[in-house]
Design a protein around this motif. Sequence first.
Motif, PDB file in Angstrom:
ATOM      1  N   GLU A  27       1.601   1.873   5.884  1.00 24.71           N
ATOM      2  CA  GLU A  27       0.256   2.409   6.150  1.00 24.71           C
ATOM      3  C   GLU A  27      -0.766   1.798   5.202  1.00 24.71           C
ATOM      4  O   GLU A  27      -1.874   1.457   5.605  1.00 24.71           O
ATOM      5  CB  GLU A  27       0.250   3.931   6.016  1.00 24.71           C
ATOM      6  CG  GLU A  27       0.940   4.650   7.150  1.00 24.71           C
ATOM      7  CD  GLU A  27       0.875   6.156   7.015  1.00 24.71           C
ATOM      8  OE1 GLU A  27       0.664   6.670   5.884  1.00 24.71           O
ATOM      9  OE2 GLU A  27       1.020   6.828   8.045  1.00 24.71           O
ATOM     10  N   GLN A  28      -0.398   1.648   3.933  1.00 24.30           N
ATOM     11  CA  GLN A  28      -1.297   1.042   2.953  1.00 24.30           C
ATOM     12  C   GLN A  28      -1.578  -0.419   3.295  1.00 24.30           C
ATOM     13  O   GLN A  28      -2.711  -0.887   3.165  1.00 24.30           O
ATOM     14  CB  GLN A  28      -0.704   1.152   1.553  1.00 24.30           C
ATOM     15  CG  GLN A  28      -0.637   2.570   1.041  1.00 24.30           C
ATOM     16  CD  GLN A  28       0.179   2.691  -0.241  1.00 24.30           C
ATOM     17  OE1 GLN A  28       0.782   1.728  -0.708  1.00 24.30           O
ATOM     18  NE2 GLN A  28       0.213   3.900  -0.795  1.00 24.30           N
ATOM     19  N   ALA A  29      -0.548  -1.128   3.733  1.00 22.70           N
ATOM     20  CA  ALA A  29      -0.736  -2.537   4.120  1.00 22.70           C
ATOM     21  C   ALA A  29      -1.695  -2.631   5.302  1.00 22.70           C
ATOM     22  O   ALA A  29      -2.582  -3.490   5.328  1.00 22.70           O
ATOM     23  CB  ALA A  29       0.614  -3.178   4.459  1.00 22.70           C
ATOM     24  N   ALA A  31      -4.022  -0.516   6.139  1.00 21.15           N
ATOM     25  CA  ALA A  31      -5.373  -0.164   5.671  1.00 21.15           C
ATOM     26  C   ALA A  31      -6.029  -1.333   4.935  1.00 21.15           C
ATOM     27  O   ALA A  31      -7.256  -1.440   4.917  1.00 21.15           O
ATOM     28  CB  ALA A  31      -5.312   1.061   4.769  1.00 21.15           C
ATOM     29  N   GLY A  32      -5.216  -2.219   4.367  1.00 21.45           N
ATOM     30  CA  GLY A  32      -5.768  -3.329   3.600  1.00 21.45           C
ATOM     31  C   GLY A  32      -5.855  -4.635   4.358  1.00 21.45           C
ATOM     32  O   GLY A  32      -6.071  -5.684   3.744  1.00 21.45           O
ATOM     33  N   VAL A  33      -5.692  -4.603   5.683  1.00 20.25           N
ATOM     34  CA  VAL A  33      -5.730  -5.846   6.458  1.00 20.25           C
ATOM     35  C   VAL A  33      -7.062  -6.569   6.230  1.00 20.25           C
ATOM     36  O   VAL A  33      -8.121  -5.959   6.220  1.00 20.25           O
ATOM     37  CB  VAL A  33      -5.482  -5.594   7.964  1.00 20.25           C
ATOM     38  CG1 VAL A  33      -6.601  -4.810   8.598  1.00 20.25           C
ATOM     39  CG2 VAL A  33      -5.284  -6.899   8.718  1.00 20.25           C
ATOM     40  N   GLN A  34      -6.976  -7.883   5.991  1.00 24.41           N
ATOM     41  CA  GLN A  34      -8.184  -8.670   5.779  1.00 24.41           C
ATOM     42  C   GLN A  34      -8.529  -9.532   6.990  1.00 24.41           C
ATOM     43  O   GLN A  34      -9.693  -9.748   7.277  1.00 24.41           O
ATOM     44  CB  GLN A  34      -8.012  -9.560   4.553  1.00 24.41           C
ATOM     45  CG  GLN A  34      -7.902  -8.787   3.263  1.00 24.41           C
ATOM     46  CD  GLN A  34      -7.733  -9.704   2.081  1.00 24.41           C
ATOM     47  OE1 GLN A  34      -8.032 -10.891   2.131  1.00 24.41           O
ATOM     48  NE2 GLN A  34      -7.250  -9.157   0.982  1.00 24.41           N
ATOM     49  N   VAL A  52       0.833  -8.185   8.541  1.00 30.89           N
ATOM     50  CA  VAL A  52      -0.506  -7.926   8.011  1.00 30.89           C
ATOM     51  C   VAL A  52      -0.883  -9.174   7.229  1.00 30.89           C
ATOM     52  O   VAL A  52      -0.311  -9.453   6.176  1.00 30.89           O
ATOM     53  CB  VAL A  52      -0.536  -6.682   7.100  1.00 30.89           C
ATOM     54  CG1 VAL A  52      -1.927  -6.464   6.533  1.00 30.89           C
ATOM     55  CG2 VAL A  52      -0.059  -5.439   7.865  1.00 30.89           C
ATOM     56  N   ASP A  53      -1.771  -9.942   7.834  1.00 30.23           N
ATOM     57  CA  ASP A  53      -2.170 -11.226   7.253  1.00 30.23           C
ATOM     58  C   ASP A  53      -0.926 -12.112   7.071  1.00 30.23           C
ATOM     59  O   ASP A  53      -0.285 -12.440   8.038  1.00 30.23           O
ATOM     60  CB  ASP A  53      -2.956 -11.023   5.960  1.00 30.23           C
ATOM     61  CG  ASP A  53      -4.216 -10.181   6.183  1.00 30.23           C
ATOM     62  OD1 ASP A  53      -4.837 -10.350   7.249  1.00 30.23           O
ATOM     63  OD2 ASP A  53      -4.555  -9.347   5.328  1.00 30.23           O
ATOM     64  N   ARG A  55       1.865 -11.256   5.385  1.00 33.84           N
ATOM     65  CA  ARG A  55       3.051 -10.453   5.055  1.00 33.84           C
ATOM     66  C   ARG A  55       3.755  -9.990   6.324  1.00 33.84           C
ATOM     67  O   ARG A  55       3.117  -9.599   7.293  1.00 33.84           O
ATOM     68  CB  ARG A  55       2.649  -9.248   4.209  1.00 33.84           C
ATOM     69  CG  ARG A  55       2.155  -9.671   2.842  1.00 33.84           C
ATOM     70  CD  ARG A  55       1.683  -8.494   2.033  1.00 33.84           C
ATOM     71  NE  ARG A  55       0.442  -8.006   2.657  1.00 33.84           N
ATOM     72  CZ  ARG A  55      -0.087  -6.829   2.411  1.00 33.84           C
ATOM     73  NH1 ARG A  55       0.495  -5.996   1.582  1.00 33.84           N
ATOM     74  NH2 ARG A  55      -1.203  -6.463   3.003  1.00 33.84           N
ATOM     75  N   ASP A  72       6.792 -12.279   2.153  1.00 31.62           N
ATOM     76  CA  ASP A  72       5.421 -12.769   1.954  1.00 31.62           C
ATOM     77  C   ASP A  72       5.419 -14.184   1.381  1.00 31.62           C
ATOM     78  O   ASP A  72       4.552 -14.534   0.590  1.00 31.62           O
ATOM     79  CB  ASP A  72       4.611 -11.816   1.083  1.00 31.62           C
ATOM     80  CG  ASP A  72       5.188 -11.637  -0.312  1.00 31.62           C
ATOM     81  OD1 ASP A  72       6.215 -12.277  -0.641  1.00 31.62           O
ATOM     82  OD2 ASP A  72       4.612 -10.858  -1.086  1.00 31.62           O
TER      83      ASP A  72
END
Length: 92
Positions: A27-29, A31-34, A52-53, A55, A72
């Motif tokens: 969930e944190q990953a 939320a941090g998607v760029q 996510v990006d 990772r 990653d």
Amino acid sequence: DGDDPLRRAQFAPVASRPFVKIPAVLEQAIAGVQYEMFAGLFAEIHHAWLTVDHRFFLWDFEDAHGRFVQYDGVDQSIVSAALVRPPPGAFG
């Protein structure tokens, strides 16, 4: 081949399963998607995948403890994932 378990799994009926919450780290990953995020299911091995990006996460969605693995080791966005059967003799 009609006895191929991976092929049979693709056509397995949908079954109701207990709800397992997505791990907090995933969930944190999210939320941090760029740049980009993609996800899918590998139903035949009971895992979900998430990118996510740059990772990659592989999560056992039947594991109530939320165990997952993360990769990653690349610097570019990962946009898809697939399962591949190893050639005969690849592991011994």
